[in-house]
Design an enzyme around this catalytic site. Structure first.
Site, mmCIF file in Angstrom:
data_model
loop_
_atom_site.group_PDB
_atom_site.id
_atom_site.type_symbol
_atom_site.label_atom_id
_atom_site.label_comp_id
_atom_site.label_asym_id
_atom_site.label_seq_id
_atom_site.Cartn_x
_atom_site.Cartn_y
_atom_site.Cartn_z
ATOM 1 N N ASP A 96 38.775 34.933 49.866
ATOM 2 C CA ASP A 96 37.835 35.514 48.908
ATOM 3 C C ASP A 96 37.866 34.684 47.622
ATOM 4 O O ASP A 96 38.910 34.559 46.989
ATOM 5 C CB ASP A 96 38.267 36.960 48.603
ATOM 6 C CG ASP A 96 37.295 37.698 47.708
ATOM 7 O OD1 ASP A 96 36.313 37.094 47.237
ATOM 8 O OD2 ASP A 96 37.527 38.908 47.477
ATOM 9 N N ASN A 148 35.646 35.274 45.031
ATOM 10 C CA ASN A 148 35.109 36.091 43.935
ATOM 11 C C ASN A 148 34.036 35.371 43.117
ATOM 12 O O ASN A 148 33.987 35.457 41.889
ATOM 13 C CB ASN A 148 36.246 36.582 43.033
ATOM 14 C CG ASN A 148 37.136 37.585 43.749
ATOM 15 O OD1 ASN A 148 38.116 37.200 44.400
ATOM 16 N ND2 ASN A 148 36.787 38.852 43.684
ATOM 17 N N GLU A 163 34.685 35.052 51.682
ATOM 18 C CA GLU A 163 34.035 36.111 50.901
ATOM 19 C C GLU A 163 33.623 35.612 49.521
ATOM 20 O O GLU A 163 34.402 34.921 48.858
ATOM 21 C CB GLU A 163 35.011 37.292 50.774
ATOM 22 C CG GLU A 163 34.482 38.475 49.970
ATOM 23 C CD GLU A 163 35.438 39.670 50.070
ATOM 24 O OE1 GLU A 163 36.029 39.879 51.158
ATOM 25 O OE2 GLU A 163 35.606 40.382 49.065
ATOM 26 N N LYS A 200 43.222 35.431 48.061
ATOM 27 C CA LYS A 200 42.272 34.908 47.084
ATOM 28 C C LYS A 200 42.324 33.385 47.058
ATOM 29 O O LYS A 200 43.408 32.789 47.167
ATOM 30 C CB LYS A 200 42.584 35.472 45.698
ATOM 31 C CG LYS A 200 42.515 36.997 45.626
ATOM 32 C CD LYS A 200 41.103 37.515 45.844
ATOM 33 C CE LYS A 200 41.019 39.009 45.641
ATOM 34 N NZ LYS A 200 39.646 39.518 45.775
ATOM 35 N N GLU A 205 38.853 47.434 54.169
ATOM 36 C CA GLU A 205 39.976 46.889 53.406
ATOM 37 C C GLU A 205 40.841 48.024 52.837
ATOM 38 O O GLU A 205 40.383 49.146 52.656
ATOM 39 C CB GLU A 205 39.500 45.952 52.289
ATOM 40 C CG GLU A 205 38.889 46.591 51.086
ATOM 41 C CD GLU A 205 38.525 45.547 50.018
ATOM 42 O OE1 GLU A 205 39.342 44.652 49.753
ATOM 43 O OE2 GLU A 205 37.429 45.647 49.456
ATOM 44 N N HIS A 242 33.243 46.799 50.776
ATOM 45 C CA HIS A 242 34.150 46.622 49.641
ATOM 46 C C HIS A 242 34.515 48.013 49.144
ATOM 47 O O HIS A 242 33.693 48.926 49.161
ATOM 48 C CB HIS A 242 33.439 45.839 48.537
ATOM 49 C CG HIS A 242 34.264 45.653 47.307
ATOM 50 N ND1 HIS A 242 34.098 46.422 46.174
ATOM 51 C CD2 HIS A 242 35.259 44.793 47.033
ATOM 52 C CE1 HIS A 242 34.959 46.017 45.258
ATOM 53 N NE2 HIS A 242 35.674 45.032 45.747
ATOM 54 N N LYS A 271 43.874 39.522 53.531
ATOM 55 C CA LYS A 271 42.907 38.680 52.814
ATOM 56 C C LYS A 271 43.603 38.082 51.609
ATOM 57 O O LYS A 271 44.345 38.784 50.918
ATOM 58 C CB LYS A 271 41.706 39.518 52.361
ATOM 59 C CG LYS A 271 40.618 38.704 51.663
ATOM 60 C CD LYS A 271 39.331 39.511 51.530
ATOM 61 C CE LYS A 271 39.407 40.561 50.446
ATOM 62 N NZ LYS A 271 38.230 41.426 50.428
HETATM 63 MG MG LIG Z 1 36.056 40.570 47.140
#
Ligand SMILES: [Mg+2]
Length: 369
Positions: free
Chosen positions: A202, A204, A228, A173, A326, A304, A171
């Site tokens: 992701d 966030n 995500e 960011k 994860e 998570h 994964k």
């Molecule tokens: Mg996350």
């Protein structure tokens, strides 16, 4: 069995890199404000939350445990864990100021410790105590796609995750100031890891709806497994609109405090992969509630891991809605049986309990006052 003592601790453990960032957070340590629950049967339970190692706010969590919930627990039977959860969750003075935030993180640490005791009393790992069978859970690597990595580091790290460490999923960011930067990084990683590796992204909670739609459309040909936390955590309506607008499935849940929050997202068809976290949600008791809701709707649960997998590997094995988890190895040195991934799969924990038993030297090494 009776609870005889409640003791709190705070651990701050360095992350495995110099320091990491996503679109919203930067940190150098992971925090674990937690609780040790002692009993008259000689069984000790351990539970903790997961934070960004900010001592003043970590202290609010342990003080909440010490002063608001410990008086409820002393002298009670720790095996009555769901009843105690309800009592803490609905304790009138705290539900007035809590129902989320610090109160829920405090309850989560306690609830995990009580499940740790309950499984230890049965002499079973928690996954077995939940009714699960020993099975392999696929690991995907989160500790390699940070937004502060250069493109070269990002690509070499993701390649190493796959080729050297054996992960079949990574994964990375997103949420860069320039959306084209995210696309460039995604294309480079997909090219490096090949078409068969699971690739998730992701944001966030950083993006707005039009940007998320644009990113989703630009990344449509890269076989993104999920998107995500694309938008602000509580914005159900915009997540529902995004889920309709793009082909990439939506994953979220790490910032949701209550099963009711998940129910609202489920009912709005605003997520596809549920990511409850025992460290924020109030422990194993509400985690099971969310997993059951997701299971009944045909939606996978991929937690998570604010606890750095210690309890979530148990709940993942123990509940049929989970097939993947994860991997972030930041608290490994704290526990007697650290969660371990080999060749892309988690080992099945063998010790009785919820995976949270601290090593004897953990508080001396990582404890902060
Ligand atoms: Mg996350």
């Amino acid at each position: 069995m009776k609870i005889t003592a409640i003791k709190t601790f705070i651990l701050h453990v360095p992350v495995t890199r110099e320091g990491i960032s996503d679109s919203t957070h930067s940190l150098t340590h992971w925090g674990a404000p937690g609780v040790i629950v002692e009993t008259d049967a000689g069984i000790t339970g351990y539970g903790y939350s997961g934070t960004h190692a900010h001592l003043p706010s970590d202290r609010l969590i342990t003080e909440c445990i010490d002063t608001c919930y410990a008086p409820i627990l002393i002298g009670r039977d720790p095996l009555e864990v769901t009843a105690l959860f309800k009592e803490m969750d609905r304790f009138p003075p705290m539900q007035w100021v809590g129902r989320g935030g610090i109160a829920q993180l405090a309850i989560g640490a306690i609830d995990v410790a009580l499940w740790d005791i309950k499984a230890k009393a049965a002499n079973q790992p928690l996954w077995q105590h939940m009714g699960g069978t020993a099975r392999k859970i696929r690991a995907y690597n989160t500790d390699g796609g940070w937004l502060n990595f250069s493109l070269e580091t990002l690509v070499s790290d993701c390649r190493a995750s796959v080729e050297e460490k054996g992960f079949t999923g990574v994964k990375i960011k997103v949420g860069s100031p320039n959306l084209r930067t995210d696309i460039t990084r995604l294309e480079a990683v997909r090219k490096a890891i090949g078409p068969d590796i699971t690739l998730a992204i992701d944001a966030n909670g950083k993006m707005d709806l039009p940007s998320a739609i644009r990113l989703g459309n630009l990344a449509a040909d890269l076989d993104i497994f999920w998107f995500e936390e694309p938008l602000w955590y509580d914005d159900v309506a915009s997540h529902a609109r995004l889920a309709e607008a793009i082909s990439i499935p939506i994953a979220l849940g790490e910032q949701l405090y209550l099963p009711h929050n998940f129910a609202t997202f489920f009912d709005a068809h605003a997520l596809h992969y549920a990511q409850p976290d025992v460290a924020r949600l109030g422990g194993v008791t509400p985690w099971i509630q969310v997993a059951e809701m997701a299971w009944s709707r045909g939606l996978p649960v991929v937690s998570h891991v604010g606890d750095m997998m210690q309890t979530h590997i148990h709940t993942a094995i123990g509940h049929p809605s989970c097939t993947m988890l994860e991997y972030i190895p930041w608290l490994r040195e704290c526990f007697t049986e650290p969660a371990t991934a080999e060749d892309g799969y988690f080992l099945v924990p063998q010790e009785p309990g919820a995976g949270t038993t601290l090593r004897p030297d953990a508080i001396a090494r990582f404890g902060v006052a």
